[in-house]
Design an enzyme around this catalytic site. Structure first.
Site, PDB file in Angstrom:
ATOM      1  N   ASN A 132       0.799  -1.223   0.000  1.00  0.00           N
ATOM      2  CA  ASN A 132       0.000   0.000   0.000  1.00  0.00           C
ATOM      3  C   ASN A 132       0.829   1.269   0.000  1.00  0.00           C
ATOM      4  OD1 ASN A 132      -3.268  -0.084   1.666  1.00  0.00           O
ATOM      5  ND2 ASN A 132      -2.536  -1.203  -0.122  1.00  0.00           N
TER       6      ASN A 132
ATOM      7  N   HIS B 208      -9.337   4.244  -5.689  1.00  0.00           N
ATOM      8  CA  HIS B 208      -9.285   3.978  -4.247  1.00  0.00           C
ATOM      9  C   HIS B 208      -7.872   4.110  -3.680  1.00  0.00           C
ATOM     10  CE1 HIS B 208     -11.293   2.562  -0.675  1.00  0.00           C
ATOM     11  NE2 HIS B 208     -10.537   1.490  -0.560  1.00  0.00           N
TER      12      HIS B 208
END
Length: 284
Positions: free
Chosen positions: A46, A257
Protein backbone atom coordinates in the site's frame (compact mmCIF):
# COMPACT_ATOMS: atom_id res chain seq x y z
CA UNK A 1 16.68 9.95 -3.47
CA UNK A 2 17.47 6.26 -3.12
CA UNK A 3 14.59 3.80 -3.36
CA UNK A 4 14.00 1.63 -0.33
CA UNK A 5 13.75 -2.14 -0.65
CA UNK A 6 11.23 -4.41 1.00
CA UNK A 7 13.89 -6.46 2.77
CA UNK A 8 15.96 -3.59 4.18
CA UNK A 9 12.93 -1.98 5.84
CA UNK A 10 11.38 -5.19 7.21
CA UNK A 11 11.13 -5.90 10.95
CA UNK A 12 8.96 -7.63 13.56
CA UNK A 13 7.83 -6.61 17.02
CA UNK A 14 5.97 -8.58 19.71
CA UNK A 15 2.86 -6.89 21.11
CA UNK A 16 -0.10 -7.92 23.28
CA UNK A 17 -2.02 -8.10 19.97
CA UNK A 18 0.45 -10.62 18.57
CA UNK A 19 3.60 -10.41 16.51
CA UNK A 20 3.37 -7.53 14.03
CA UNK A 21 5.47 -7.25 10.92
CA UNK A 22 6.26 -3.76 9.70
CA UNK A 23 8.43 -1.64 7.42
CA UNK A 24 10.26 1.40 8.77
CA UNK A 25 12.64 4.05 7.49
CA UNK A 26 13.78 7.57 8.31
CA UNK A 27 14.02 9.63 11.47
CA UNK A 28 12.07 12.37 13.18
CA UNK A 29 8.32 12.70 13.65
CA UNK A 30 6.74 9.21 13.65
CA UNK A 31 4.20 8.65 10.87
CA UNK A 32 2.24 5.38 11.01
CA UNK A 33 0.70 4.24 7.71
CA UNK A 34 -2.18 1.74 7.86
CA UNK A 35 -3.18 -0.34 4.83
CA UNK A 36 -6.64 -1.33 3.62
CA UNK A 37 -8.53 -4.61 3.90
CA UNK A 38 -8.10 -5.90 0.35
CA UNK A 39 -6.85 -9.45 -0.18
CA UNK A 40 -3.06 -9.48 -0.28
CA UNK A 41 -2.76 -5.99 1.21
CA UNK A 42 0.33 -5.23 3.29
CA UNK A 43 2.05 -2.13 4.57
CA UNK A 44 4.57 -2.47 1.75
CA UNK A 45 2.06 -3.01 -1.08
CA UNK A 46 0.00 0.00 0.00
CA UNK A 47 2.79 2.45 0.72
CA UNK A 48 6.16 1.52 -0.78
CA UNK A 49 6.17 4.45 -3.30
CA UNK A 50 5.51 6.84 -0.42
CA UNK A 51 8.02 5.53 2.10
CA UNK A 52 11.13 6.46 0.10
CA UNK A 53 10.02 10.09 -0.20
CA UNK A 54 8.42 10.64 3.19
CA UNK A 55 11.27 8.93 5.06
CA UNK A 56 13.44 11.89 4.04
CA UNK A 57 11.36 14.02 6.41
CA UNK A 58 9.82 11.62 8.93
CA UNK A 59 10.16 8.27 10.65
CA UNK A 60 7.68 6.34 8.52
CA UNK A 61 6.32 3.02 9.74
CA UNK A 62 3.96 0.79 7.74
CA UNK A 63 2.75 -2.30 9.65
CA UNK A 64 0.95 -5.36 8.39
CA UNK A 65 -2.05 -5.27 10.69
CA UNK A 66 -2.94 -8.48 12.56
CA UNK A 67 -4.63 -10.77 10.05
CA UNK A 68 -2.68 -9.45 7.08
CA UNK A 69 0.73 -10.03 5.51
CA UNK A 70 3.40 -11.50 7.76
CA UNK A 71 1.72 -10.50 11.02
CA UNK A 72 0.01 -13.01 13.28
CA UNK A 73 -3.46 -14.23 12.29
CA UNK A 74 -6.54 -13.08 14.16
CA UNK A 75 -10.12 -14.32 14.06
CA UNK A 76 -13.07 -12.11 13.14
CA UNK A 77 -14.20 -12.18 16.79
CA UNK A 78 -10.81 -11.13 18.15
CA UNK A 79 -9.85 -8.57 15.51
CA UNK A 80 -9.33 -5.17 17.14
CA UNK A 81 -7.10 -2.97 15.03
CA UNK A 82 -7.54 0.03 17.30
CA UNK A 83 -6.03 -1.86 20.23
CA UNK A 84 -3.40 -3.33 17.90
CA UNK A 85 -2.38 0.15 16.73
CA UNK A 86 -1.95 1.39 20.30
CA UNK A 87 -0.10 -1.79 21.29
CA UNK A 88 2.15 -1.25 18.27
CA UNK A 89 2.99 2.30 19.36
CA UNK A 90 3.77 1.07 22.88
CA UNK A 91 5.99 -1.76 21.62
CA UNK A 92 8.04 0.68 19.53
CA UNK A 93 8.25 3.23 22.36
CA UNK A 94 6.31 5.86 20.42
CA UNK A 95 4.33 8.30 22.57
CA UNK A 96 2.36 9.85 19.71
CA UNK A 97 2.40 9.82 15.93
CA UNK A 98 0.73 11.14 12.84
CA UNK A 99 -1.56 8.48 11.37
CA UNK A 100 -2.23 7.85 7.69
CA UNK A 101 -4.85 5.28 6.72
CA UNK A 102 -6.17 3.91 3.44
CA UNK A 103 -9.76 2.54 3.50
CA UNK A 104 -9.88 0.11 6.45
CA UNK A 105 -6.68 1.76 7.71
CA UNK A 106 -8.49 5.08 7.57
CA UNK A 107 -11.33 3.65 9.68
CA UNK A 108 -8.76 2.54 12.24
CA UNK A 109 -7.03 5.93 12.11
CA UNK A 110 -10.29 7.79 12.79
CA UNK A 111 -11.18 5.58 15.74
CA UNK A 112 -7.69 5.75 17.27
CA UNK A 113 -7.77 9.55 16.92
CA UNK A 114 -11.14 9.66 18.70
CA UNK A 115 -10.59 7.04 21.42
CA UNK A 116 -6.86 7.63 22.03
CA UNK A 117 -6.52 11.32 21.21
CA UNK A 118 -3.29 11.70 23.17
CA UNK A 119 -1.52 9.26 20.80
CA UNK A 120 -2.41 10.93 17.47
CA UNK A 121 -1.09 14.32 16.29
CA UNK A 122 -2.42 14.40 12.70
CA UNK A 123 -5.00 12.40 10.74
CA UNK A 124 -4.79 11.59 7.02
CA UNK A 125 -7.30 9.26 5.37
CA UNK A 126 -7.64 8.06 1.78
CA UNK A 127 -10.78 6.38 0.47
CA UNK A 128 -12.23 5.93 3.93
CA UNK A 129 -15.88 5.36 4.70
CA UNK A 130 -18.10 7.38 7.01
CA UNK A 131 -21.25 6.45 8.92
CA UNK A 132 -24.56 7.88 7.79
CA UNK A 133 -27.09 7.52 5.00
CA UNK A 134 -25.97 7.47 1.38
CA UNK A 135 -27.50 10.27 -0.65
CA UNK A 136 -25.54 10.40 -3.90
CA UNK A 137 -24.12 6.87 -3.96
CA UNK A 138 -25.95 3.51 -4.26
CA UNK A 139 -27.64 2.78 -0.95
CA UNK A 140 -28.30 -0.95 -1.05
CA UNK A 141 -25.59 -3.54 -0.44
CA UNK A 142 -21.86 -3.47 -1.15
CA UNK A 143 -20.39 -1.29 -3.86
CA UNK A 144 -19.01 -2.63 -7.11
CA UNK A 145 -15.51 -2.51 -5.66
CA UNK A 146 -16.41 -4.27 -2.42
CA UNK A 147 -18.03 -7.10 -4.39
CA UNK A 148 -14.74 -7.66 -6.23
CA UNK A 149 -12.81 -7.41 -2.94
CA UNK A 150 -15.01 -10.11 -1.41
CA UNK A 151 -14.57 -12.30 -4.46
CA UNK A 152 -10.82 -11.98 -4.02
CA UNK A 153 -11.15 -13.65 -0.61
CA UNK A 154 -13.70 -16.25 -1.72
CA UNK A 155 -11.86 -17.20 -4.92
CA UNK A 156 -8.20 -16.23 -4.44
CA UNK A 157 -6.23 -16.43 -7.67
CA UNK A 158 -3.98 -14.27 -9.80
CA UNK A 159 -7.02 -13.56 -12.00
CA UNK A 160 -9.16 -12.27 -9.12
CA UNK A 161 -6.23 -10.18 -7.85
CA UNK A 162 -5.94 -8.67 -11.33
CA UNK A 163 -9.65 -7.80 -11.27
CA UNK A 164 -9.20 -6.29 -7.82
CA UNK A 165 -6.32 -4.08 -8.95
CA UNK A 166 -8.29 -2.95 -12.01
CA UNK A 167 -11.22 -1.74 -9.90
CA UNK A 168 -9.08 -0.19 -7.17
CA UNK A 169 -7.28 2.11 -9.60
CA UNK A 170 -8.71 4.60 -12.10
CA UNK A 171 -5.75 4.18 -14.45
CA UNK A 172 -5.47 0.59 -15.72
CA UNK A 173 -1.70 1.05 -15.93
CA UNK A 174 -1.59 0.49 -12.16
CA UNK A 175 -3.24 -2.93 -12.46
CA UNK A 176 -0.02 -4.69 -13.43
CA UNK A 177 0.49 -8.43 -13.62
CA UNK A 178 3.36 -7.99 -11.17
CA UNK A 179 1.08 -6.39 -8.55
CA UNK A 180 -1.62 -9.05 -9.04
CA UNK A 181 0.95 -11.82 -8.63
CA UNK A 182 2.47 -10.14 -5.57
CA UNK A 183 -0.89 -9.88 -3.84
CA UNK A 184 -1.81 -13.47 -4.70
CA UNK A 185 1.54 -14.66 -3.35
CA UNK A 186 0.81 -12.94 -0.02
CA UNK A 187 -2.55 -14.73 0.15
CA UNK A 188 -1.07 -18.11 -0.78
CA UNK A 189 1.55 -17.79 1.94
CA UNK A 190 -1.06 -16.99 4.60
CA UNK A 191 -4.28 -18.94 3.88
CA UNK A 192 -5.45 -18.57 7.48
CA UNK A 193 -5.78 -14.81 6.90
CA UNK A 194 -8.13 -15.51 4.00
CA UNK A 195 -10.30 -17.85 6.07
CA UNK A 196 -10.46 -15.49 9.05
CA UNK A 197 -11.42 -12.43 7.02
CA UNK A 198 -14.01 -14.26 4.92
CA UNK A 199 -15.66 -15.46 8.15
CA UNK A 200 -16.78 -11.90 8.72
CA UNK A 201 -18.77 -11.57 5.49
CA UNK A 202 -22.38 -10.71 6.23
CA UNK A 203 -21.57 -9.80 9.82
CA UNK A 204 -21.17 -6.32 11.35
CA UNK A 205 -18.00 -4.55 10.28
CA UNK A 206 -15.48 -4.23 13.09
CA UNK A 207 -13.35 -1.29 14.14
CA UNK A 208 -15.28 1.55 12.54
CA UNK A 209 -15.74 4.87 14.32
CA UNK A 210 -19.23 6.10 15.15
CA UNK A 211 -20.50 9.51 14.07
CA UNK A 212 -19.95 10.67 17.65
CA UNK A 213 -16.36 9.41 17.54
CA UNK A 214 -15.69 11.28 14.31
CA UNK A 215 -17.28 14.50 15.56
CA UNK A 216 -14.99 14.39 18.62
CA UNK A 217 -11.76 14.39 16.57
CA UNK A 218 -9.78 17.57 17.26
CA UNK A 219 -6.54 16.69 15.47
CA UNK A 220 -5.85 18.47 12.18
CA UNK A 221 -7.23 16.10 9.57
CA UNK A 222 -6.76 15.80 5.82
CA UNK A 223 -9.36 13.74 4.00
CA UNK A 224 -8.16 12.57 0.57
CA UNK A 225 -10.58 10.87 -1.78
CA UNK A 226 -10.61 9.82 -5.42
CA UNK A 227 -13.43 11.28 -7.50
CA UNK A 228 -13.56 7.94 -9.35
CA UNK A 229 -13.38 5.63 -6.32
CA UNK A 230 -15.57 2.58 -7.04
CA UNK A 231 -14.97 0.98 -3.64
CA UNK A 232 -15.97 3.85 -1.32
CA UNK A 233 -17.86 6.70 -3.00
CA UNK A 234 -16.37 10.17 -2.49
CA UNK A 235 -19.59 11.13 -0.71
CA UNK A 236 -17.95 9.57 2.36
CA UNK A 237 -15.18 12.16 2.15
CA UNK A 238 -17.79 14.93 2.11
CA UNK A 239 -19.39 13.50 5.25
CA UNK A 240 -16.04 13.30 7.03
CA UNK A 241 -15.00 16.86 6.22
CA UNK A 242 -18.41 18.14 7.31
CA UNK A 243 -18.13 16.30 10.64
CA UNK A 244 -14.49 16.85 11.68
CA UNK A 245 -14.11 20.47 12.73
CA UNK A 246 -10.40 20.89 11.97
CA UNK A 247 -10.32 19.24 8.56
CA UNK A 248 -9.89 19.77 4.86
CA UNK A 249 -10.88 17.65 1.86
CA UNK A 250 -8.69 16.96 -1.17
CA UNK A 251 -10.80 15.48 -3.96
CA UNK A 252 -8.70 14.08 -6.81
CA UNK A 253 -10.10 13.63 -10.29
CA UNK A 254 -8.97 10.64 -12.37
CA UNK A 255 -8.27 8.78 -9.14
CA UNK A 256 -9.68 5.57 -7.69
CA UNK A 257 -9.29 3.98 -4.25
CA UNK A 258 -5.48 4.17 -4.11
CA UNK A 259 -4.72 7.89 -4.09
CA UNK A 260 -1.30 7.28 -2.50
CA UNK A 261 -0.28 5.08 -5.44
CA UNK A 262 -2.04 6.66 -8.43
CA UNK A 263 -1.08 10.20 -7.41
CA UNK A 264 2.02 9.39 -5.37
CA UNK A 265 3.94 12.61 -6.09
CA UNK A 266 1.02 14.84 -5.15
CA UNK A 267 0.13 12.67 -2.16
CA UNK A 268 3.69 12.86 -0.85
CA UNK A 269 3.79 16.64 -1.25
CA UNK A 270 0.43 17.06 0.47
CA UNK A 271 1.36 14.85 3.41
CA UNK A 272 4.81 16.36 3.91
CA UNK A 273 3.43 19.91 3.88
CA UNK A 274 0.45 19.04 6.07
CA UNK A 275 2.44 17.35 8.83
CA UNK A 276 5.36 19.79 8.68
CA UNK A 277 3.39 23.04 8.59
CA UNK A 278 0.19 22.24 10.50
CA UNK A 279 0.61 22.28 14.29
CA UNK A 280 -0.32 18.89 15.64
CA UNK A 281 -2.77 18.23 18.42
CA UNK A 282 -2.62 15.33 20.83
CA UNK A 283 -4.66 15.46 23.97
CA UNK A 284 -7.99 14.64 25.50
Amino acid sequence: MASLSESETSAFVDTPSGKIHYHAAGEGTPVVMLHGSGPGATGWSNFNPNMSVLSESFRVIAPDMPGWGKSDPVTYEDRDHVKAAVDFLDALGIEKAAFIGNSMGGATTLKVAARHADRVTHVVTMGSGAPGPRVNSPGGGPTEGLKVLHRGYREPSVETMKALCEIMAYDPAFATDELAEQRYRVLAENPVHVTNFAAGFGRPRRGEATLEDIASIKQPSMIIHGRDDRVVHFEAGLRLVSTISNSRLVLLNRCGHWAQLEHADEFNRLVRDFITNTPGHAGN
